[in-house]
Enzyme design. Structure first.
Site, PDB file in Angstrom:
ATOM      1  N   ARG A 127      14.530   0.996   0.137  1.00  0.00           N
ATOM      2  CA  ARG A 127      13.295   1.308  -0.580  1.00  0.00           C
ATOM      3  C   ARG A 127      13.581   2.369  -1.633  1.00  0.00           C
ATOM      4  O   ARG A 127      13.302   3.557  -1.463  1.00  0.00           O
ATOM      5  CB  ARG A 127      12.220   1.749   0.408  1.00  0.00           C
ATOM      6  CG  ARG A 127      11.666   0.560   1.168  1.00  0.00           C
ATOM      7  CD  ARG A 127      10.456   0.860   2.003  1.00  0.00           C
ATOM      8  NE  ARG A 127       9.789  -0.381   2.399  1.00  0.00           N
ATOM      9  CZ  ARG A 127       8.813  -0.450   3.278  1.00  0.00           C
ATOM     10  NH1 ARG A 127       8.372   0.652   3.859  1.00  0.00           N
ATOM     11  NH2 ARG A 127       8.266  -1.604   3.580  1.00  0.00           N
ATOM     12  N   GLN A 132      12.593  -2.225  -6.057  1.00  0.00           N
ATOM     13  CA  GLN A 132      11.193  -2.554  -5.753  1.00  0.00           C
ATOM     14  C   GLN A 132      10.890  -4.034  -5.936  1.00  0.00           C
ATOM     15  O   GLN A 132      10.153  -4.624  -5.138  1.00  0.00           O
ATOM     16  CB  GLN A 132      10.260  -1.713  -6.621  1.00  0.00           C
ATOM     17  CG  GLN A 132      10.132  -0.269  -6.153  1.00  0.00           C
ATOM     18  CD  GLN A 132       9.158   0.526  -6.997  1.00  0.00           C
ATOM     19  OE1 GLN A 132       8.833   0.149  -8.124  1.00  0.00           O
ATOM     20  NE2 GLN A 132       8.698   1.639  -6.471  1.00  0.00           N
ATOM     21  N   ASP A 135      11.952  -6.111  -2.838  1.00  0.00           N
ATOM     22  CA  ASP A 135      11.470  -5.647  -1.531  1.00  0.00           C
ATOM     23  C   ASP A 135      10.669  -6.732  -0.823  1.00  0.00           C
ATOM     24  O   ASP A 135       9.437  -6.804  -0.924  1.00  0.00           O
ATOM     25  CB  ASP A 135      10.646  -4.371  -1.717  1.00  0.00           C
ATOM     26  CG  ASP A 135      10.300  -3.700  -0.395  1.00  0.00           C
ATOM     27  OD1 ASP A 135      10.540  -4.313   0.660  1.00  0.00           O
ATOM     28  OD2 ASP A 135       9.794  -2.563  -0.425  1.00  0.00           O
ATOM     29  N   SER A 138       7.920  -5.632   1.804  1.00  0.00           N
ATOM     30  CA  SER A 138       6.651  -5.199   1.216  1.00  0.00           C
ATOM     31  C   SER A 138       5.833  -6.379   0.716  1.00  0.00           C
ATOM     32  O   SER A 138       4.622  -6.451   0.937  1.00  0.00           O
ATOM     33  CB  SER A 138       6.909  -4.202   0.074  1.00  0.00           C
ATOM     34  OG  SER A 138       7.395  -2.986   0.585  1.00  0.00           O
ATOM     35  N   TYR A 235      10.021   4.978   6.707  1.00  0.00           N
ATOM     36  CA  TYR A 235       9.484   4.354   7.914  1.00  0.00           C
ATOM     37  C   TYR A 235       9.100   5.416   8.939  1.00  0.00           C
ATOM     38  O   TYR A 235       9.565   6.549   8.884  1.00  0.00           O
ATOM     39  CB  TYR A 235      10.512   3.404   8.529  1.00  0.00           C
ATOM     40  CG  TYR A 235      10.858   2.226   7.658  1.00  0.00           C
ATOM     41  CD1 TYR A 235      10.020   1.124   7.574  1.00  0.00           C
ATOM     42  CD2 TYR A 235      12.028   2.212   6.901  1.00  0.00           C
ATOM     43  CE1 TYR A 235      10.330   0.038   6.772  1.00  0.00           C
ATOM     44  CE2 TYR A 235      12.354   1.135   6.092  1.00  0.00           C
ATOM     45  CZ  TYR A 235      11.507   0.053   6.031  1.00  0.00           C
ATOM     46  OH  TYR A 235      11.823  -1.018   5.240  1.00  0.00           O
TER      47      TYR A 235
END
Length: 389
Positions: A127, A132, A135, A138, A235
């Site tokens: 991350r 991004q 990902d 996500s 996390y």
């Protein structure tokens, strides 16, 4: 470079690893793409759409894989005894496999090494800002959080928003979201749009501002402990026994006032934290609903049964398998873009062939096997030295 896209054969899987849109972009980059016939049917991507984007349609998996340099998958390939046939045995030695390869259940990783595959696990994408667009967790969790609220609404015997009618006023539903990661935040936003009064719990202090920015209230146990509850990757950490006891008491008291609980709390590589006990379910209002997105990893609710909707103590407990696949068209579109964003930097612009830079932090985080060896240290591999420049 030849890319193969296979039809997914695991139960409850409707997604596909490439969309007609990403196939068109791959072809424009000079790559050849073979798509197995019917691969996109579960995501409403018909074969003619792939053909129109420039893909070659293959009649079966073997034909799609033949001569492939890269194989794109959603879930890991079927091994012997796992399905209608052994997909893994079809993959040519030296090929690159990219997908959600469930590395934490790592008994199959050495199979990839033995098969001579270079394999990348997309759930390990770090991350960081540069990653991004890659990902996968996500993009899929975002849709799962949205769908969880709709599933709750479908099971709940009341309306979500407050309604004022000539016959009387209907109060708004009260929703508690457990876990304010990507799925949890989307669940908050969706429940709020439907008119519910929403509260949320997370062990991480940083989640409080995000929760409140969406118009929900934050259920806090211990602000000081929460400040230490986040890993470098963003996390949640597993908390100590004293914190878990106080957390359980707080959640129990909060649940008594709720109509719906959406469970999204996960810790990578570990069983899902147990947040809702049977005693808590027993004290919830009759007709309440729990949706457990963590059921595949053991569940946040101890009564949840993965892949089933059950009723216990007057409460509906929903634990559908593979929730992102329940929004297969959008989940596939986003996943395909994640894969394209991941694959593009791995391909040399001049030769159009793979050129894996072992020094790159994204490659280092996701590369499981290469050159006949398991190389990811987290899963018991011994990394080989990166090739000299």
């Amino acid at each position: 470079m030849r890319i193969a896209v296979l039809k997914e054969r695991r139960p409850a899987e409707g997604r596909v690893a490439a969309s007609p849109d990403t196939v068109k972009k791959m072809v424009a980059l000079g790559w050849q793409v073979a798509v197995e016939a019917g691969a996109g049917a579960g995501a409403a991507f018909p074969d003619p759409a792939y053909a129109g984007a420039g893909a070659t349609l293959a009649p079966d998996a073997a034909a799609a894989i033949a001569g492939a340099d890269v194989v794109l998958k959603v879930q890991r390939p079927l091994a012997a005894g796992e399905g209608p046939f052994d997909e893994l045995a079809l993959l040519p030695s030296g090929a690159t496999l990219i997908g959600l390869l469930t590395p934490y259940a790592n008994d199959h990783l050495r199979q990839y090494a033995s098969a001579g595959l270079t394999s990348f696990a997309m759930e390990l994408v770090p991350r960081i800002t540069r990653a991004q667009t890659m990902d996968v967790l996500s993009s899929q969790a975002n849709l799962a959080g949205y769908k969880a609220v709709l599933d709750a609404a479908a099971e709940f015997g009341h309306a979500f928003p407050m309604m004022m009618t000539a016959a009387g006023t209907i109060p708004p539903a009260r929703v508690l979201v457990l876990g304010a990661g990507v799925a949890g935040l989307q669940a908050i936003a969706t429940a709020r749009r439907l008119g519910a009064i929403v509260s949320a719990f997370d062990v991480r202090a940083a989640a409080k501002e995000q929760v409140e920015s969406l118009g929900a209230s934050f259920v806090e146990v211990d602000a000081a402990a929460a400040a230490q509850a986040e890993t470098a990757g963003g996390y949640a950490k597993e908390m100590g026994e004293d914190y878990r006891r106080r957390q359980s008491e707080k959640i129990h008291e909060t649940l008594k006032k709720q109509d719906i609980a959406i469970c999204t709390a996960l810790i990578p590589g570990r069983p899902a934290p147990r947040l809702i006990t049977e005693a808590m379910v027993r004290d919830m209002k009759p007709g309440s609903v729990i949706v457990d997105l963590a059921a595949e990893q053991g569940g946040n609710c101890e009564l949840a049964q993965h892949g089933a909707v059950i009723e216990r103590h007057g409460v509906r407990i929903v634990a559908h398998a593979n929730v992102p696949s329940r929004v297969a068209a959008d989940a596939s579109s986003l996943y395909a873009r994640n894969l394209l964003a991941f694959l593009t930097p791995l391909v040399d612009k001049d030769t159009k062939q793979l050129r894996v830079d072992r020094a790159d932090e994204i490659v280092k985080a996701t590369l499981l096997t290469t050159g006949g060896a398991l190389v990811h240290e987290q899963f018991g591999g011994a990394p080989a030295a990166a090739p000299a420049a």
